[in-house]
Scaffold this active site. Structure first.
Site: not given
Ligand code: GLY
Ligand code: MN
Ligand code: MN
Length: 435
Positions: A238, A383, A403
């Site tokens: 994060h 990572y 994602e």
């Molecule tokens: N952006 C936060 C997550 O991908 O969980």
């Molecule tokens: Mn997410």
């Molecule tokens: Mn995310």
């Protein structure tokens, strides 16, 4: 693109019907929050309150009785305050615009709540809301103290959150339309970032491109803090500092999503700052991509939520072994969670009004089976810490996540974030337009 007041009314009725008879449900939105002297953060309603009302102003409460009759308690009209801070719906506007049976000004909250709770057996409210819990206890004590005058206090306090979460977990058509819009604004922002990136830029300069596209497209704010992480910053899951220089040869990991109509987009892409993956970056990227592709196959009606993660972990572990970052038997490495040095988060989460949306992941001790209308992310990653001396130097400091946002449908997974390059050659070809 707007949800009609009848939809909110129907949600309130459905909520009450899911609770025991003779229950009053109460939920409130947030209050304005000070940033620093005389300056407030932009207000964003509480997600569950908004789901039940569509009411956008701060400091409001909604009280629903056993018939689904609703009282919205809100800040009253106040010309002087509105001169400074802008329009308020007030009591009349609340009834006329939001389809509630009745409304009351905030200074009548105690009376309205006590009136409604008198004779109710249960009072349901989100247990996580400490301010509301204290208020409910005061209202209940008031009724108890007046028992000889005929008042009857509720005997049961119930947590309202699980019932709302069950509803929010399954998105209706209106919500899906808003989510696709949030997803597509996010897609455009990521595309813009891929085109605009240049070695030598600060991460926040690239972040500005995201925010520009969000706002230009009608998203007033990101759904969560933008993550623009170059080089080894991508290994901080994060990372939101976004203030370092992007170097030639770096990968850039952007995890950013627009909020639209209070619904979240949530996308991560990882791409080379100079438009071309190095050999080691491409090798690790391909492993993450393969796990994304395999995980997606598990996002189907009836499959357990965990299936996607389990498949992703297997592909990631196999990849780490074949590239030499882990050694040993894949099953044993999975069992001992050896992959956790490189993959320390889950492969997805519910998505909706909150980026990490409500809803349990297990039901009766089992992983929850996916249903049509659920929306979740798929977000495998790898990572490699800069100081991981157990792996060849060429892998160190590489962080990758891919994602997307997926709607579960009877005919298979539907990628709400469609149209954004994900394959290595797609990304390089797309970036080549402007590099
Ligand atoms: N952006 C936060 C997550 O991908 O969980
Ligand atoms: Mn997410
Ligand atoms: Mn995310």
């Amino acid at each position: 693109m707007k949800i009609e007041s009848q939809t909110y009314q129907a949600r309130r009725e459905r909520l009450i019907q899911s609770l025991p008879e003779n229950t009053v449900a109460i939920i409130r939105t947030g209050d304005l929050c000070t940033r620093n002297n005389d300056c407030e953060y932009e207000f964003r309603p509480n997600s569950s309150f908004f789901y039940l009302t569509g009411f956008p102003e701060p400091s409001a409460y909604v009280l629903i009785n056993g018939n689904g009759d609703t009282i919205l308690v809100t800040l009253p009209k106040d010309p002087e305050k509105e001169q400074w801070d802008g329009f308020r719906y007030g009591v009349e506007g609340a009834v006329n615009t939001f389809g509630v049976c009745d409304a009351a000004p905030l200074d009548e909250l105690d009376n309205a709540a006590i009136f409604l709770l008198d004779g109710a057996q249960n009072v349901a409210f989100p247990f996580g809301d400490e301010k509301l819990r204290q208020q409910v206890l005061v209202w209940r004590d008031n009724l108890t103290a007046r028992a000889r005058a005929g008042a009857v206090a509720p005997t049961q306090l119930m947590d309202l959150s699980p019932a709302i979460a069950e509803m929010r977990l399954r998105k209706d058509e209106e919500e899906i339309a808003l989510m696709e819009k949030a997803a597509q604004i996010s897609v455009e922002a990521h595309k813009q970032a891929m085109l605009a990136v240049r070695p030598g830029m600060k991460e926040y300069e690239l972040e500005a491109e995201l925010n520009y596209v969000f706002m230009k497209s009608g998203s007033r704010q990101p759904a969560y803090n933008n993550i623009v992480a170059s080089g080894s910053n991508a290994c901080v899951l994060h990372y939101i500092k976004n203030d370092e220089t992007i170097n030639d040869g770096d990968l850039v990991l952007i995890d950013a999503g627009a909020e639209f109509g209070c619904y979240a987009g949530d996308i991560t892409r990882t791409f080379p700052a100079n438009g071309k993956f190095t050999e080691s970056q491409a090798a690790l990227y391909q492993v993450v991509l393969d796990s994304h592709t395999a995980g997606l196959q598990e996002l189907k009606v009836g499959a357990p939520y965990e299936a996607c993660h389990n498949v992703a972990v297997r592909i990631l572990t196999q990849g780490l072994v074949s590239l030499g970052l882990l050694t040993g038997n894949v099953d044993t490495l999975i069992e001992s969670k050896a992959y956790r040095d490189f993959y320390m988060h889950n492969t997805g989460h519910w998505l909706g009004l909150d980026v990490h949306d409500c809803g349990t992941y297990r039901v009766n001790g089992e992983s929850r089976p996916l249903e049509s209308g659920m929306v979740l992310t798929i977000e495998p990653g790898l990572y490699v810490s800069l100081d991981n001396e157990s792996v060849d130097e060429k892998w160190r400091g590489i962080g990758i996540r891919i994602e997307d946002d997926v709607l579960i449908r009877n005919d298979g997974p539907y990628i709400l974030t469609h149209g954004l390059p994900r394959e290595i050659d797609e990304i390089e070809a797309f970036m080549a337009q402007n590099h």
